[in-house]
Design an enzyme around this catalytic site. Structure first.
Site, PDB file in Angstrom:
ATOM      1  N   HIS A 149     -30.269 -14.548   3.925  1.00  0.00           N
ATOM      2  CA  HIS A 149     -30.771 -16.184   2.853  1.00  0.00           C
ATOM      3  C   HIS A 149     -29.862 -17.507   3.574  1.00  0.00           C
ATOM      4  O   HIS A 149     -30.575 -18.239   3.422  1.00  0.00           O
ATOM      5  CB  HIS A 149     -30.412 -16.151   2.189  1.00  0.00           C
ATOM      6  CG  HIS A 149     -31.086 -16.144   0.554  1.00  0.00           C
ATOM      7  ND1 HIS A 149     -32.187 -16.382   1.268  1.00  0.00           N
ATOM      8  CD2 HIS A 149     -30.760 -16.253  -0.540  1.00  0.00           C
ATOM      9  CE1 HIS A 149     -32.614 -16.497  -0.198  1.00  0.00           C
ATOM     10  NE2 HIS A 149     -32.167 -16.111  -0.921  1.00  0.00           N
TER      11      HIS A 149
ATOM     12  N   ASN B 227     -30.409 -21.055  -5.129  1.00  0.00           N
ATOM     13  CA  ASN B 227     -31.501 -21.871  -5.990  1.00  0.00           C
ATOM     14  C   ASN B 227     -31.070 -22.854  -6.677  1.00  0.00           C
ATOM     15  O   ASN B 227     -32.272 -23.325  -7.522  1.00  0.00           O
ATOM     16  CB  ASN B 227     -30.890 -20.691  -7.429  1.00  0.00           C
ATOM     17  CG  ASN B 227     -31.271 -19.015  -6.813  1.00  0.00           C
ATOM     18  OD1 ASN B 227     -32.036 -18.994  -5.735  1.00  0.00           O
ATOM     19  ND2 ASN B 227     -31.279 -18.460  -7.645  1.00  0.00           N
TER      20      ASN B 227
ATOM     21  N   ASN C 159     -36.783 -19.314  -4.429  1.00  0.00           N
ATOM     22  CA  ASN C 159     -35.832 -19.833  -5.536  1.00  0.00           C
ATOM     23  C   ASN C 159     -35.800 -20.986  -4.886  1.00  0.00           C
ATOM     24  O   ASN C 159     -35.398 -22.201  -5.420  1.00  0.00           O
ATOM     25  CB  ASN C 159     -35.116 -19.238  -6.691  1.00  0.00           C
ATOM     26  CG  ASN C 159     -35.998 -18.243  -7.187  1.00  0.00           C
ATOM     27  OD1 ASN C 159     -37.011 -18.360  -7.288  1.00  0.00           O
ATOM     28  ND2 ASN C 159     -35.519 -17.282  -7.399  1.00  0.00           N
TER      29      ASN C 159
END
Length: 189
Positions: free
Chosen positions: A19, A66, A112
């Site tokens: 990520h 997010n 997201n």
């Protein structure tokens, strides 16, 4: 002026995870500009630089993935930057490790961080560089997968991909998104 936003999660806990590949690309661009993305302002770490003759703000949102849109929007408002001058770099599980996709605009594709940026900017029309991190293995939870580190083999591939993604950003600044799409979307791993 351009804002170049690499997406990831703050703190050392997440360094080197799938990520956080966007953060890695930002760090590579900063190295090329002989600077570091260490100045803290509200929801971002940032550095001002000149890249390919353009004034840029390199940012790493500190809001966690997010909520990336909060940070991107704050910087865009401060510098009065239009979405077409905001380049976002992020991980993509739908691409093989190290594969790149440059896009002028588009949907979030289930990511997201991008969903939140689209919500905060009110548009899907901003350039992006997607960096493949590989598909989630069967039986894995998606969050566990994207927050895990790369295998030693994939890490080597990803180090090359970080360089290529930085090259793609430079080409976007120098020649435009279409040129970068033609160059980097054609490359296969």
């Amino acid at each position: 002026m351009y804002i170049i936003a690499g997406l990831g999660n703050p703190t050392k806990t997440y360094e080197g995870t799938r990520h956080n590949i966007g953060f890695e690309v930002i760090d590579r661009l900063a190295d090329r500009c002989r600077t570091q993305v260490t100045v803290r302002k509200n929801k971002v770490l940032y550095a001002k630089a000149i890249l390919e003759g353009e004034r840029v703000i390199l940012i790493k949102p500190q809001t966690y993935m997010n909520l990336s849109g909060e940070a991107v929007r704050e910087v865009a408002d401060y510098y009065k930057t239009e979405p077409e001058n905001i380049i976002v770099i992020y991980d993509d599980i739908n691409l093989e490790p190290g594969q790149l996709r440059v896009r002028q605009k588009g949907s979030a594709g289930g990511h997201n961080g991008i969903k939140n940026i689209i919500a905060h900017l009110g548009t899907q029309e901003f350039p992006r560089v997607r960096v493949g991190v590989g598909e989630k293995p069967k039986g894995w939870d998606l969050a566990d997968y994207v927050l895990a580190r790369f295998s030693p083999e994939d890490r080597k591939i990803m180090d090359e991909a970080v360089d290529l993604a930085a090259d793609a950003v430079e080409m976007i600044l120098r020649e435009g998104v279409a040129a970068a799409m033609n160059t980097y979307n054609a490359k296969k791993k």
